[in-house]
Write a protein that holds these residues in place. Structure first.
Motif, PDB file in Angstrom:
ATOM      1  N   GLY A 142       2.081 -78.996 -35.206  1.00 28.27           N
ATOM      2  CA  GLY A 142       2.794 -77.744 -34.965  1.00 28.27           C
ATOM      3  C   GLY A 142       4.270 -77.975 -34.701  1.00 28.27           C
ATOM      4  N   PHE A 143       4.580 -78.989 -33.909  1.00 25.77           N
ATOM      5  CA  PHE A 143       5.993 -79.298 -33.657  1.00 25.77           C
ATOM      6  C   PHE A 143       6.695 -79.742 -34.939  1.00 25.77           C
ATOM      7  N   GLY A 144       5.954 -80.476 -35.772  1.00 26.36           N
ATOM      8  CA  GLY A 144       6.545 -80.932 -37.029  1.00 26.36           C
ATOM      9  C   GLY A 144       6.876 -79.796 -37.976  1.00 26.36           C
ATOM     10  N   LEU A 145       6.151 -78.700 -37.869  1.00 24.95           N
ATOM     11  CA  LEU A 145       6.429 -77.527 -38.697  1.00 24.95           C
ATOM     12  C   LEU A 145       7.527 -76.644 -38.123  1.00 24.95           C
ATOM     13  N   GLY A 146       8.076 -77.065 -36.971  1.00 24.39           N
ATOM     14  CA  GLY A 146       9.193 -76.326 -36.397  1.00 24.39           C
ATOM     15  C   GLY A 146       8.804 -75.295 -35.358  1.00 24.39           C
ATOM     16  N   ALA A 147       7.547 -75.271 -34.950  1.00 29.07           N
ATOM     17  CA  ALA A 147       7.111 -74.311 -33.942  1.00 29.07           C
ATOM     18  C   ALA A 147       7.558 -74.747 -32.562  1.00 29.07           C
ATOM     19  N   GLY A 148       7.856 -73.767 -31.717  1.00 27.11           N
ATOM     20  CA  GLY A 148       8.239 -74.055 -30.351  1.00 27.11           C
ATOM     21  C   GLY A 148       7.035 -74.378 -29.482  1.00 27.11           C
ATOM     22  N   LYS A 149       7.328 -74.733 -28.235  1.00 32.18           N
ATOM     23  CA  LYS A 149       6.264 -75.148 -27.322  1.00 32.18           C
ATOM     24  C   LYS A 149       5.259 -74.019 -27.084  1.00 32.18           C
ATOM     25  N   TRP A 150       5.749 -72.841 -26.757  1.00 35.48           N
ATOM     26  CA  TRP A 150       4.846 -71.731 -26.456  1.00 35.48           C
ATOM     27  C   TRP A 150       4.077 -71.302 -27.699  1.00 35.48           C
ATOM     28  N   ARG A 151       4.709 -71.345 -28.850  1.00 30.82           N
ATOM     29  CA  ARG A 151       4.009 -70.966 -30.083  1.00 30.82           C
ATOM     30  C   ARG A 151       2.880 -71.947 -30.393  1.00 30.82           C
ATOM     31  N   VAL A 152       3.109 -73.230 -30.142  1.00 37.02           N
ATOM     32  CA  VAL A 152       2.056 -74.229 -30.349  1.00 37.02           C
ATOM     33  C   VAL A 152       0.904 -73.983 -29.380  1.00 37.02           C
ATOM     34  N   VAL A 153       1.237 -73.710 -28.128  1.00 37.69           N
ATOM     35  CA  VAL A 153       0.192 -73.447 -27.133  1.00 37.69           C
ATOM     36  C   VAL A 153      -0.593 -72.199 -27.501  1.00 37.69           C
ATOM     37  N   ARG A 154       0.114 -71.158 -27.921  1.00 41.78           N
ATOM     38  CA  ARG A 154      -0.533 -69.876 -28.181  1.00 41.78           C
ATOM     39  C   ARG A 154      -1.358 -69.873 -29.462  1.00 41.78           C
ATOM     40  N   THR A 155      -0.906 -70.550 -30.488  1.00 41.30           N
ATOM     41  CA  THR A 155      -1.566 -70.465 -31.787  1.00 41.30           C
ATOM     42  C   THR A 155      -2.454 -71.662 -32.120  1.00 41.30           C
ATOM     43  N   ILE A 156      -2.259 -72.785 -31.425  1.00 41.58           N
ATOM     44  CA  ILE A 156      -3.023 -73.995 -31.749  1.00 41.58           C
ATOM     45  C   ILE A 156      -3.886 -74.442 -30.572  1.00 41.58           C
ATOM     46  N   VAL A 157      -3.279 -74.589 -29.410  1.00 39.80           N
ATOM     47  CA  VAL A 157      -3.996 -75.171 -28.271  1.00 39.80           C
ATOM     48  C   VAL A 157      -5.043 -74.206 -27.725  1.00 39.80           C
ATOM     49  N   LEU A 158      -4.635 -72.985 -27.404  1.00 40.17           N
ATOM     50  CA  LEU A 158      -5.583 -72.026 -26.823  1.00 40.17           C
ATOM     51  C   LEU A 158      -6.758 -71.704 -27.746  1.00 40.17           C
ATOM     52  N   PRO A 159      -6.537 -71.436 -29.045  1.00 40.63           N
ATOM     53  CA  PRO A 159      -7.713 -71.217 -29.906  1.00 40.63           C
ATOM     54  C   PRO A 159      -8.625 -72.430 -30.003  1.00 40.63           C
ATOM     55  N   GLY A 160      -8.079 -73.630 -29.825  1.00 43.52           N
ATOM     56  CA  GLY A 160      -8.899 -74.831 -29.923  1.00 43.52           C
ATOM     57  C   GLY A 160      -9.751 -75.105 -28.705  1.00 43.52           C
ATOM     58  N   CYS A 161      -9.453 -74.440 -27.583  1.00 49.16           N
ATOM     59  CA  CYS A 161     -10.221 -74.692 -26.357  1.00 49.16           C
ATOM     60  C   CYS A 161     -10.797 -73.414 -25.781  1.00 49.16           C
ATOM     61  N   ILE A 162     -10.883 -72.380 -26.597  1.00 45.25           N
ATOM     62  CA  ILE A 162     -11.341 -71.087 -26.094  1.00 45.25           C
ATOM     63  C   ILE A 162     -12.775 -71.146 -25.601  1.00 45.25           C
ATOM     64  N   ASP A 163     -13.577 -72.064 -26.142  1.00 46.86           N
ATOM     65  CA  ASP A 163     -14.972 -72.143 -25.716  1.00 46.86           C
ATOM     66  C   ASP A 163     -15.083 -72.541 -24.251  1.00 46.86           C
ATOM     67  N   GLY A 164     -14.297 -73.537 -23.836  1.00 51.93           N
ATOM     68  CA  GLY A 164     -14.338 -73.959 -22.439  1.00 51.93           C
ATOM     69  C   GLY A 164     -13.809 -72.900 -21.497  1.00 51.93           C
ATOM     70  N   VAL A 165     -12.764 -72.201 -21.922  1.00 55.07           N
ATOM     71  CA  VAL A 165     -12.189 -71.150 -21.078  1.00 55.07           C
ATOM     72  C   VAL A 165     -13.188 -70.015 -20.883  1.00 55.07           C
ATOM     73  N   VAL A 166     -13.809 -69.569 -21.973  1.00 60.07           N
ATOM     74  CA  VAL A 166     -14.772 -68.475 -21.882  1.00 60.07           C
ATOM     75  C   VAL A 166     -15.987 -68.889 -21.056  1.00 60.07           C
ATOM     76  N   THR A 167     -16.465 -70.108 -21.272  1.00 58.58           N
ATOM     77  CA  THR A 167     -17.613 -70.592 -20.496  1.00 58.58           C
ATOM     78  C   THR A 167     -17.292 -70.645 -19.014  1.00 58.58           C
TER      79      THR A 167
END
Length: 287
Positions: free
Chosen positions: A172-197
């Motif tokens: 995500g950083f390599g594509l030019g995305a900022g820190k919050w955009r990476v967290v919002r679009t990549i990190v959070l969707p990748g760990c949503i199962d643990g958060v919901v559980t």
């Protein structure tokens, strides 16, 4: 001869180590099944439509738990509404933004310590902080439960965030995305199962809490709306169970077993939902 005795003792110790876990597992399962069966056997026959759809009337000598059911729903919704943004936000900061590792370690240690504190102590603190400020009401109980569940939600979300591979962030950083955009679009969707559980399991802990609410939320069996209910004292199902179990009047013991059966079924349902939700998101992520 001595070697043969050592070999025999070793075989006995190995056999004993194999048997002990089986016995421990059987004992644990047996006690659990006995408790579940006993509560359901004593409680389900006492669950009636009149019990769950009316409120208590001391003049008529009838018992109804509709206000207690609604108070339980109100306090679960209010607690999750506050604790989820705080817990997930704190986890994101500690995992993605915090630079001071000593501060992160100290906060994690404090969260683990808070997770082991008895709920009665949270009740005393909640009474001093919230009940004295807002009065005994469901809002004071919800804020107390926020303190109790914040470490659990934060740690669960934090561990889920750590499971997201670092190369996804770097991509995500390599594509030019900022820190919050990476967290919002990549990190959070990748760990949503643990958060919901973690959220679902927190709801189960809120459902079963009673000691802290006795000091903060009150014991009234009053039927209120959501906003009015948060500002008013009210007994949840667990508090009502405690109250009816200690009342000598006719029907109180039967009502307490009925509430226990309802709580047992709801707890098992919440745990099942948490397991199925985790499996669903894991399968979805694997596709």
């Amino acid at each position: 001869m001595e070697a043969k005795m050592i070999s025999t003792e070793r075989k006995l110790s190995i056999g004993l180590m194999r048997v002990m876990p089986v016995l421990a597992s059987a004992l644990t399962c047996g006690v659990t099944l006995f408790l579940i069966g006993f509560v359901l056997f004593k409680g389900i026959p006492n669950i009636t439509w009149r019990l769950v759809s009316t409120k208590v009337s001391y003049l008529a000598g009838t018992i109804g738990i509709l206000p207690d059911i609604l108070n339980t729903v109100y306090i679960i919704v209010a607690t999750l509404f506050i604790v989820l943004p705080l817990g997930v936000g704190a986890a994101i900061y500690l995992t993605e933004y915090a630079q001071n590792k000593k501060l992160v370690t100290a906060i994690e240690y404090a969260a683990e310590t808070l997770s082991g504190i008895p709920s009665i102590i949270f009740g005393l603190v909640g009474m001093l902080l919230f009940a004295n400020t807002f009065g005994s009401c469901l809002l004071a109980g919800a804020l107390t439960l926020v303190m109790m569940n914040l470490p659990t939600v934060m740690r669960t979300a934090q561990e889920s965030l750590k499971t997201v591979p670092a190369n996804l962030r770097e991509g995500g950083f390599g594509l030019g995305a900022g820190k919050w955009r990476v967290v919002r679009t990549i990190v959070l969707p990748g760990c949503i199962d643990g958060v919901v559980t973690g959220c679902i399991l927190s709801a189960g802990r809120i459902l079963g809490e009673s000691a802290a609410l006795l000091f903060t939320a009150g014991v009234a069996h009053t039927l209120n709306g959501f906003i009015t209910g948060l500002a008013s004292p009210g007994a949840t199902l667990t508090v009502a169970l405690y109250l009816y179990a200690n009342e000598p009047r006719p029907g109180a013991q039967e009502a307490s077993f009925a509430i226990a059966a309802i709580l047992m079924v709801l707890t098992m349902a919440i745990n099942a939902i948490a397991v199925m939700t985790g499996r669903y998101f894991r399968k979805r992520r694997a596709q």
